[in-house]
Design an enzyme around this catalytic site. Sequence first.
Site, mmCIF file in Angstrom:
data_model
loop_
_atom_site.group_PDB
_atom_site.id
_atom_site.type_symbol
_atom_site.label_atom_id
_atom_site.label_comp_id
_atom_site.label_asym_id
_atom_site.label_seq_id
_atom_site.Cartn_x
_atom_site.Cartn_y
_atom_site.Cartn_z
ATOM 1 C CE LYS A 119 -1.947 -5.049 -5.200
ATOM 2 N NZ LYS A 119 -0.613 -4.555 -5.503
ATOM 3 C CE LYS A 201 -4.641 -0.227 0.105
ATOM 4 N NZ LYS A 201 -3.294 -0.656 0.057
ATOM 5 C CE LYS A 204 -0.472 2.800 -6.413
ATOM 6 N NZ LYS A 204 0.767 3.307 -5.924
HETATM 7 P P1 TYM Z 1 2.543 0.718 -1.974
HETATM 8 O O1 TYM Z 1 3.295 1.171 -3.169
HETATM 9 O O2 TYM Z 1 1.188 0.121 -2.185
HETATM 10 O O3 TYM Z 1 2.377 1.912 -0.965
HETATM 11 C C1 TYM Z 1 3.492 2.697 -0.549
HETATM 12 C C2 TYM Z 1 3.315 3.108 0.888
HETATM 13 O O4 TYM Z 1 2.103 3.846 1.055
HETATM 14 C C3 TYM Z 1 1.352 3.272 2.121
HETATM 15 N N1 TYM Z 1 -0.099 3.456 1.812
HETATM 16 C C4 TYM Z 1 -0.975 4.029 2.629
HETATM 17 N N2 TYM Z 1 -0.843 4.559 3.860
HETATM 18 C C5 TYM Z 1 -1.951 5.088 4.434
HETATM 19 N N3 TYM Z 1 -3.169 5.108 3.833
HETATM 20 C C6 TYM Z 1 -3.356 4.582 2.608
HETATM 21 N N4 TYM Z 1 -4.551 4.625 2.031
HETATM 22 C C7 TYM Z 1 -2.227 4.005 1.945
HETATM 23 N N5 TYM Z 1 -2.037 3.416 0.741
HETATM 24 C C8 TYM Z 1 -0.721 3.074 0.675
HETATM 25 C C9 TYM Z 1 1.747 1.807 2.146
HETATM 26 O O5 TYM Z 1 1.513 1.230 3.406
HETATM 27 C C10 TYM Z 1 3.226 1.895 1.829
HETATM 28 O O6 TYM Z 1 3.972 2.166 2.991
HETATM 29 N N6 TYM Z 1 4.775 -3.619 -0.972
HETATM 30 C C11 TYM Z 1 4.864 -2.190 -0.806
HETATM 31 C C12 TYM Z 1 6.140 -1.608 -1.404
HETATM 32 C C13 TYM Z 1 7.385 -2.248 -0.914
HETATM 33 C C14 TYM Z 1 7.968 -2.062 0.367
HETATM 34 C C15 TYM Z 1 9.139 -2.858 0.347
HETATM 35 C C16 TYM Z 1 7.611 -1.286 1.476
HETATM 36 C C17 TYM Z 1 8.168 -3.121 -1.628
HETATM 37 N N7 TYM Z 1 9.219 -3.476 -0.853
HETATM 38 C C18 TYM Z 1 9.970 -2.910 1.479
HETATM 39 C C19 TYM Z 1 8.462 -1.353 2.594
HETATM 40 C C20 TYM Z 1 9.599 -2.141 2.576
HETATM 41 C C21 TYM Z 1 3.690 -1.549 -1.503
HETATM 42 O O7 TYM Z 1 3.125 -2.094 -2.426
HETATM 43 O O8 TYM Z 1 3.440 -0.276 -1.105
#
Ligand code: TYM
Length: 338
Positions: A119, A201, A204
Amino acid sequence: METANTERKKVIFSAIQPSGTITLGNYLGALKNWIHLQDEYSCIFALADLHTITVRQDPAKFRHNVLEAYALLLACGIDTEKSPFFIQSQVCTHAQLAWILNCYTQFGELQRMTQFKDKSAKHADNVNAGLFTYPSLMAADILLYQADLVPVGADQKQHLELSRNIAERFNGLYSPTFTIPDAYIPKQGARIMSLKDPTKKMSKSDENVNGYVAVLDKPDDIMRKFKRAITDSEACVRSAEGKDGVNNLMGIYSCVTGLTNEQIEKEFEGKGYGDFKIAVGEAVVEHLRPIQERYADYSKNKDYLEKCYTDGAQKAFSISNRTLSKVMKKVGFIPKAF
Ligand code: TYM
């Protein structure tokens, strides 16, 4: 004589950023699991909007995205009667514990995070301190609820490991305070790849909109994106190393139909990629259709949404404040008299 069931249900916590589009990757990697786990576990879910401002947001769009994501997650099947579902910025314990945990997290640990490296390269003009300390906020999210399991996609595994390390460090310095959480990563769907570059991966933030499918994409757009998905020149639907595009499509098909790879290979024996891609697209459209219909209803009902997230925030505050108070006492802060 009946014996009382005193066994505590395991606690699950997870969150997602409301940063615009929610992709098929988010859905298959994380959200779909959240829904299935609600009966068996004591679940708490959040929209991690504090994490979202590590990248600059337009205020009006940001507000819209948060409400859209809230309605969409209800449409995916979060049942707020069973699982408190709240907006992170509305529960002040998260920012408070995050600050404390920052003081128990090493600079070097944060520097090693691949997401930070990616990032900060992508947003070189805004490498802010929040982007750097993002994993301590994520650790606070999880540890506040004494979560046993955290359902996430594979890309969050490193952050989960850091959360465990921070928790173990704190427990070791004081006395057992935090439950040590385990990642719960699905076998299928853990890493859904871009349809245009299956070595990356699905995200968005992909500049090519044909690389990702959004849960709210129209059926025609979903079909177009799958028809244009990158495959290979072998023209044989089978899972094998190096066949990244086909492996990805098989993974998606498997997630939405429940079929195994062997069953998929059998179904498409002697057929070309054209037929396969249409079948994957149609299965995804059908899988998402009821979610999109429910979303249309929820998104119109702002009062209902407000009631749900307010109720979720109150429940989340009451649970998380117990952990925060314990932590503050152990660190040595003067107890509040009000
Ligand atoms: P975020 O918002 O980027 O993504 C949310 C969830 O989607 C999963 N994910 C994917 N899984 C499979 N293939 C993909 N291409 C893919 N893209 C995203 C992510 O692994 C995630 O589970 N930091 C986290 C949000 C967060 C969080 C937390 C998660 C904040 N606090 C506490 C768990 C526990 C994030 O940015 O996810």
